[in-house]
Design a protein around this motif. Structure first.
Motif, PDB file in Angstrom:
ATOM      1  N   GLY A 100     -47.381  70.044 110.158  1.00  0.00           N
ATOM      2  CA  GLY A 100     -48.063  68.997 109.410  1.00  0.00           C
ATOM      3  C   GLY A 100     -48.422  69.359 107.993  1.00  0.00           C
ATOM      4  N   VAL A 101     -47.953  70.522 107.501  1.00  0.00           N
ATOM      5  CA  VAL A 101     -48.283  70.971 106.143  1.00  0.00           C
ATOM      6  C   VAL A 101     -47.017  70.970 105.287  1.00  0.00           C
ATOM      7  N   VAL A 102     -47.078  70.309 104.130  1.00  0.00           N
ATOM      8  CA  VAL A 102     -45.962  70.289 103.183  1.00  0.00           C
ATOM      9  C   VAL A 102     -46.210  71.342 102.107  1.00  0.00           C
ATOM     10  N   PHE A 103     -45.215  72.176 101.829  1.00  0.00           N
ATOM     11  CA  PHE A 103     -45.313  73.161 100.752  1.00  0.00           C
ATOM     12  C   PHE A 103     -44.511  72.659  99.553  1.00  0.00           C
ATOM     13  N   LEU A 104     -45.173  72.445  98.431  1.00  0.00           N
ATOM     14  CA  LEU A 104     -44.491  72.024  97.215  1.00  0.00           C
ATOM     15  C   LEU A 104     -44.014  73.252  96.443  1.00  0.00           C
ATOM     16  N   HIS A 105     -42.907  73.083  95.736  1.00  0.00           N
ATOM     17  CA  HIS A 105     -42.335  74.175  94.950  1.00  0.00           C
ATOM     18  C   HIS A 105     -41.833  73.638  93.614  1.00  0.00           C
ATOM     19  N   THR A 106     -41.761  74.523  92.651  1.00  0.00           N
ATOM     20  CA  THR A 106     -41.091  74.234  91.384  1.00  0.00           C
ATOM     21  C   THR A 106     -40.151  75.397  91.084  1.00  0.00           C
ATOM     22  N   LEU A 107     -39.049  75.113  90.390  1.00  0.00           N
ATOM     23  CA  LEU A 107     -38.082  76.167  90.091  1.00  0.00           C
ATOM     24  C   LEU A 107     -38.611  77.147  89.055  1.00  0.00           C
ATOM     25  N   LYS A 108     -39.534  76.682  88.222  1.00  0.00           N
ATOM     26  CA  LYS A 108     -40.131  77.564  87.221  1.00  0.00           C
ATOM     27  C   LYS A 108     -41.648  77.559  87.421  1.00  0.00           C
ATOM     28  N   PRO A 109     -42.305  78.721  87.235  1.00  0.00           N
ATOM     29  CA  PRO A 109     -43.749  78.798  87.467  1.00  0.00           C
ATOM     30  C   PRO A 109     -44.544  78.047  86.397  1.00  0.00           C
ATOM     31  N   LEU A 110     -45.729  77.596  86.772  1.00  0.00           N
ATOM     32  CA  LEU A 110     -46.655  76.989  85.823  1.00  0.00           C
ATOM     33  C   LEU A 110     -47.527  78.091  85.227  1.00  0.00           C
ATOM     34  N   PRO A 111     -48.070  77.889  84.029  1.00  0.00           N
ATOM     35  CA  PRO A 111     -48.809  78.968  83.342  1.00  0.00           C
ATOM     36  C   PRO A 111     -50.023  79.475  84.109  1.00  0.00           C
ATOM     37  N   GLU A 112     -50.793  78.575  84.710  1.00  0.00           N
ATOM     38  CA  GLU A 112     -52.034  78.966  85.375  1.00  0.00           C
ATOM     39  C   GLU A 112     -51.775  79.293  86.839  1.00  0.00           C
ATOM     40  N   SER A 113     -52.490  80.296  87.367  1.00  0.00           N
ATOM     41  CA  SER A 113     -52.372  80.646  88.779  1.00  0.00           C
ATOM     42  C   SER A 113     -53.383  79.841  89.592  1.00  0.00           C
ATOM     43  N   PHE A 114     -52.941  79.309  90.733  1.00  0.00           N
ATOM     44  CA  PHE A 114     -53.823  78.488  91.567  1.00  0.00           C
ATOM     45  C   PHE A 114     -53.203  78.312  92.941  1.00  0.00           C
ATOM     46  N   ILE A 115     -54.025  77.844  93.886  1.00  0.00           N
ATOM     47  CA  ILE A 115     -53.549  77.378  95.188  1.00  0.00           C
ATOM     48  C   ILE A 115     -54.078  75.963  95.362  1.00  0.00           C
ATOM     49  N   TYR A 116     -53.188  74.995  95.284  1.00  0.00           N
ATOM     50  CA  TYR A 116     -53.561  73.585  95.406  1.00  0.00           C
ATOM     51  C   TYR A 116     -53.558  73.193  96.885  1.00  0.00           C
ATOM     52  N   VAL A 117     -54.612  72.481  97.313  1.00  0.00           N
ATOM     53  CA  VAL A 117     -54.693  71.980  98.684  1.00  0.00           C
ATOM     54  C   VAL A 117     -55.072  70.509  98.634  1.00  0.00           C
ATOM     55  N   GLY A 118     -54.307  69.676  99.305  1.00  0.00           N
ATOM     56  CA  GLY A 118     -54.610  68.252  99.370  1.00  0.00           C
ATOM     57  C   GLY A 118     -54.430  67.730 100.782  1.00  0.00           C
ATOM     58  N   PHE A 119     -55.238  66.733 101.150  1.00  0.00           N
ATOM     59  CA  PHE A 119     -55.129  66.095 102.459  1.00  0.00           C
ATOM     60  C   PHE A 119     -54.848  64.616 102.265  1.00  0.00           C
ATOM     61  N   LEU A 120     -53.823  64.127 102.954  1.00  0.00           N
ATOM     62  CA  LEU A 120     -53.432  62.727 102.840  1.00  0.00           C
ATOM     63  C   LEU A 120     -54.421  61.835 103.583  1.00  0.00           C
ATOM     64  N   LYS A 121     -54.687  60.657 102.996  1.00  0.00           N
ATOM     65  CA  LYS A 121     -55.565  59.699 103.672  1.00  0.00           C
ATOM     66  C   LYS A 121     -54.990  59.309 105.025  1.00  0.00           C
ATOM     67  N   LYS A 122     -53.662  59.104 105.040  1.00  0.00           N
ATOM     68  CA  LYS A 122     -52.969  58.791 106.287  1.00  0.00           C
ATOM     69  C   LYS A 122     -51.741  59.683 106.402  1.00  0.00           C
ATOM     70  N   PRO A 123     -51.507  60.280 107.580  1.00  0.00           N
ATOM     71  CA  PRO A 123     -50.288  61.089 107.748  1.00  0.00           C
ATOM     72  C   PRO A 123     -49.046  60.246 107.478  1.00  0.00           C
ATOM     73  N   ILE A 124     -48.023  60.870 106.894  1.00  0.00           N
ATOM     74  CA  ILE A 124     -46.780  60.162 106.596  1.00  0.00           C
ATOM     75  C   ILE A 124     -45.592  60.969 107.115  1.00  0.00           C
ATOM     76  N   ILE A 125     -44.447  60.314 107.213  1.00  0.00           N
ATOM     77  CA  ILE A 125     -43.207  61.015 107.524  1.00  0.00           C
ATOM     78  C   ILE A 125     -42.642  61.569 106.222  1.00  0.00           C
ATOM     79  N   TRP A 126     -42.537  62.893 106.156  1.00  0.00           N
ATOM     80  CA  TRP A 126     -41.993  63.535 104.964  1.00  0.00           C
ATOM     81  C   TRP A 126     -40.548  63.921 105.273  1.00  0.00           C
ATOM     82  N   ASN A 127     -39.644  63.116 104.824  1.00  0.00           N
ATOM     83  CA  ASN A 127     -38.234  63.258 105.165  1.00  0.00           C
ATOM     84  C   ASN A 127     -38.021  63.011 106.656  1.00  0.00           C
ATOM     85  N   LYS A 128     -38.295  64.009 107.515  1.00  0.00           N
ATOM     86  CA  LYS A 128     -38.067  63.806 108.946  1.00  0.00           C
ATOM     87  C   LYS A 128     -39.281  64.158 109.805  1.00  0.00           C
TER      88      LYS A 128
END
Length: 641
Positions: free
Chosen positions: A560-588
């Protein structure tokens, strides 16, 4: 159109006669469709009344049987196309969820070769026009991964356009590989349940194995089974004159580079032509030659000096990137380089031809090796630039295994100071020192030892963890763990270093209210991407980076956890955490939480971040199973586990 009134039984009789090379008796047909011979005679009469409009007829000869005769192949194929359209309308139930609708639309567009109107799709799916517009946006993104495109024409509708090879790859994925739990054997697929199909599979597989042995082409059983599926898809496409098209000059260049594969493919096509009594264009030989090339297990002596030179440059660029970003120099290079020298040339050839090596364990690999997945995103960016290719998620998953190998045996020292408190005198202290020096030398520089009587006056500013061989009654600002003797001292120390509370203490700086959202909106990927990106100043650029990485990884979920990625790093270091209001189908798969790790400080911190998150989502207490709506609740959950 009278095709609409053909029953399933009539259609089965027609298909059986069409596949038969010899006349079939009424008894044979009756056994096939489970009716009486008298009913067969009645059904054949009804079929002939319909076939007359398509210049075809079923001849009946006493003592011989029934034989289908087609006078106008073009007209008869129009009839078969109408049958195919009818099957598509009736064979599937109306999709309920968005991901079901998206898959339905994808399959339908792959099956038909005519324009579909928006009005017809809206009526067929029982949805609004605006809902269909949102679904088509997802469909377009899926087809983009296969270099296929949806074109629109006023008053006509939408049509899928692109190369035949790309369509066949997409058909294989969405009709045969959509459910990876079914395995990869062609004979086990739900679409091949009939005895006729099973016979066809055996013929194709035996033919492939015979040709591979003759031309010394080696491939895994998984690749062989995948090749069988692609041949059967090709056979179906040929029935409707859907052939591979390649410009002459490109075909000649490719043919010259397929020294072993071309004759193997030529024999394969010749044998299929004889079996099916058809004539195929030469491009189909090239198509199968590329399959042989892409699935063949490459040996080191088969790689050219030019390919080796390109691989060496790529390895240099990978090491330079790791050193520049994380200061990493000493890593497990030998086996990594040995495997990549053989893997990269074959992988690049597959990416260029579009015939990638499918990976049935893709999600298992990505979910198991989160840290290696993150590093492989950066490595993939280098590969794409150096070889002018576009990475595929199946090939990406194999690279993750190699990346994990690169870091698996790297010695990992502990940078912080650990204060070990001994309470049983000098003998215990000496025993502890000897055990650490003999069996856990990498920890020796991080450990400071003191007697329990000295603890009250000991300077704790440099310590980030206290381990004690006896219970301590006083409280300290530093985390404290009692070593109860169930494990050896060294093992207890190593286990304590990995303890979640200690890990969170090191990672606490990367969690902040700015990078938390307890009420993420969105019912599809694009909407969630936008919501997450809006938490950044350059949100449009971040949004584009999410979609850029999507073609490689699809940001799939684990528990139930989606990991987002980018091909190039962003300048600031962080760990982003978000919770969806309603669960969704992410691809499959279902998703309810979104995590985005971007730590640039050092490799150990990045690895610790992914290891910590991995432990959290796999914790039996399931700290991410609920919905945390505020930042303080998140910190409380993370610090307690």
């Amino acid at each position: 159109m009278r095709v609409e009134y053909i029953s399933d039984r009539l259609e089965q009789i027609l298909i059986t006669l069409g596949d038969a090379s010899e006349p079939l008796t009424s008894a044979q047909l009756a056994e096939k469709v489970k009716v009486s011979a008298r009913t067969i005679k009645k059904d054949v009469s009804e079929l002939n009344a319909i076939l007359k409009d398509y210049d075809a007829v079923i001849h009946a000869r006493t003592g011989v049987g029934y034989k289908l005769s087609v006078n106008d192949e073009f007209l008869y194929n129009q009839f078969l196309t109408e049958l195919k359209r009818r099957e598509l309308r009736t064979a599937q139930t109306v999709p309920k969820y968005r991901y079901e609708r998206v898959n339905y639309i994808v399959k339908k567009l792959l099956t038909v070769d005519y324009y579909l109107t928006i009005e017809d799709l809206v009526d067929e799916l029982y949805i609004s026009r605006s809902t269909l517009t949102a679904d088509l946006k997802e469909v377009r993104e899926i087809f983009k991964d296969y270099n296929l495109e949806l074109t629109s024409r006023p008053n006509y509708g939408i049509l899928l356009v692109g190369e035949e090879i790309a369509k066949r790859l997409c058909i294989a994925e969405y009709f045969f590989h959509a459910n990876i739990s079914t395995g990869y054997f062609a004979a086990d697929n739900a679409m091949f349940v009939s005895s006729t199909n099973q016979d066809e599979i055996r013929f194709v597989r035996d033919l492939l194995e015979e040709i591979m042995e003759k031309y010394s082409i080696h491939m895994s059983d998984q690749s062989l089974q995948n090749f069988v599926i692609h041949i059967i898809i090709a056979i179906r496409r040929w029935k409707f004159y859907n052939y591979v098209k390649v410009e002459d000059e490109n075909g000649k260049v490719r043919q010259q580079s397929l020294i072993r594969e071309w004759p193997a493919a030529r024999e394969l096509v010749e044998r299929l032509q004889t079996k099916l009594e058809i004539l195929l264009p030469q491009e189909e030989i090239l198509y199968f030659a590329l399959h042989f090339k892409s699935k063949h297990i490459t040996q080191l002596d088969e790689i050219t000096s030019e390919e080796i030179e390109q691989v060496e440059k790529t390895l240099y660029d990978i090491y330079r990137m790791l050193q520049k970003r994380f200061g990493v120099i000493a890593i497990n290079k030998d086996r990594y380089e040995e495997y990549l020298r053989m893997h990269i040339p074959a992988m690049v050839a597959r990416l260029r031809s579009g015939l990638v090596m499918r990976n049935p364990m893709i999600y298992d690999f990505l979910n198991k090796y989160l840290f290696s997945t993150h590093i492989t995103m950066m490595i993939s960016d280098i590969l794409e630039q150096n070889f002018s290719v576009r990475m595929n998620k199946n090939e990406f998953a194999y690279l993750v295994l190699y990346t994990n190998l690169l870091f698996s045996t790297e010695s990992r020292t502990h940078n912080g100071k650990i204060l070990v408190v001994c309470g049983r005198g000098r003998p215990e202290t000496i025993t502890l020192i000897n055990e650490i020096n003999e069996n856990h030398a990498a920890l020796a520089g991080s450990i400071e030892i003191c007697d329990v009587s000295e603890l009250e006056n000991h300077d704790l500013h440099q310590a980030e963890l206290i381990l004690s061989t006896v219970p301590l009654e006083a409280s300290y600002a530093v985390p404290y763990i009692y070593m109860d003797g169930r494990l050896s001292y060294g093992e207890q120390i190593q286990q304590s270093i990995k303890h979640n509370r200690l890990s969170f203490r090191k990672l606490r700086q990367y969690f902040s209210p700015r990078y938390f959202n307890g009420s993420l909106k969105g019912s599809v990927r694009d909407e969630v991407f936008r919501e997450v990106a809006k938490g950044f100043d350059n949100w449009k650029e971040i949004l584009a980076m999410f979609w850029e990485a999507e073609h490689i990884l699809s940001h799939e979920t684990t528990k139930g956890v989606v990991f987002l990625h980018t091909l190039k790093p962003l300048p600031e270091s962080f760990i982003y955490v978000g919770f969806l209001k309603k669960p969704i189908i992410w691809n499959k798969l279902w998703a309810q939480a979104v995590i985005f790790v971007n730590i640039n400080d050092d490799l150990d911190s990045l690895r610790l971040g992914y290891d910590f998150i991995s432990e959290m989502i796999n914790d039996p207490r399931e700290p991410f199973s609920g919905k945390l709506t505020d930042y303080d609740s998140l910190i409380e959950v993370l610090s307690k586990n």
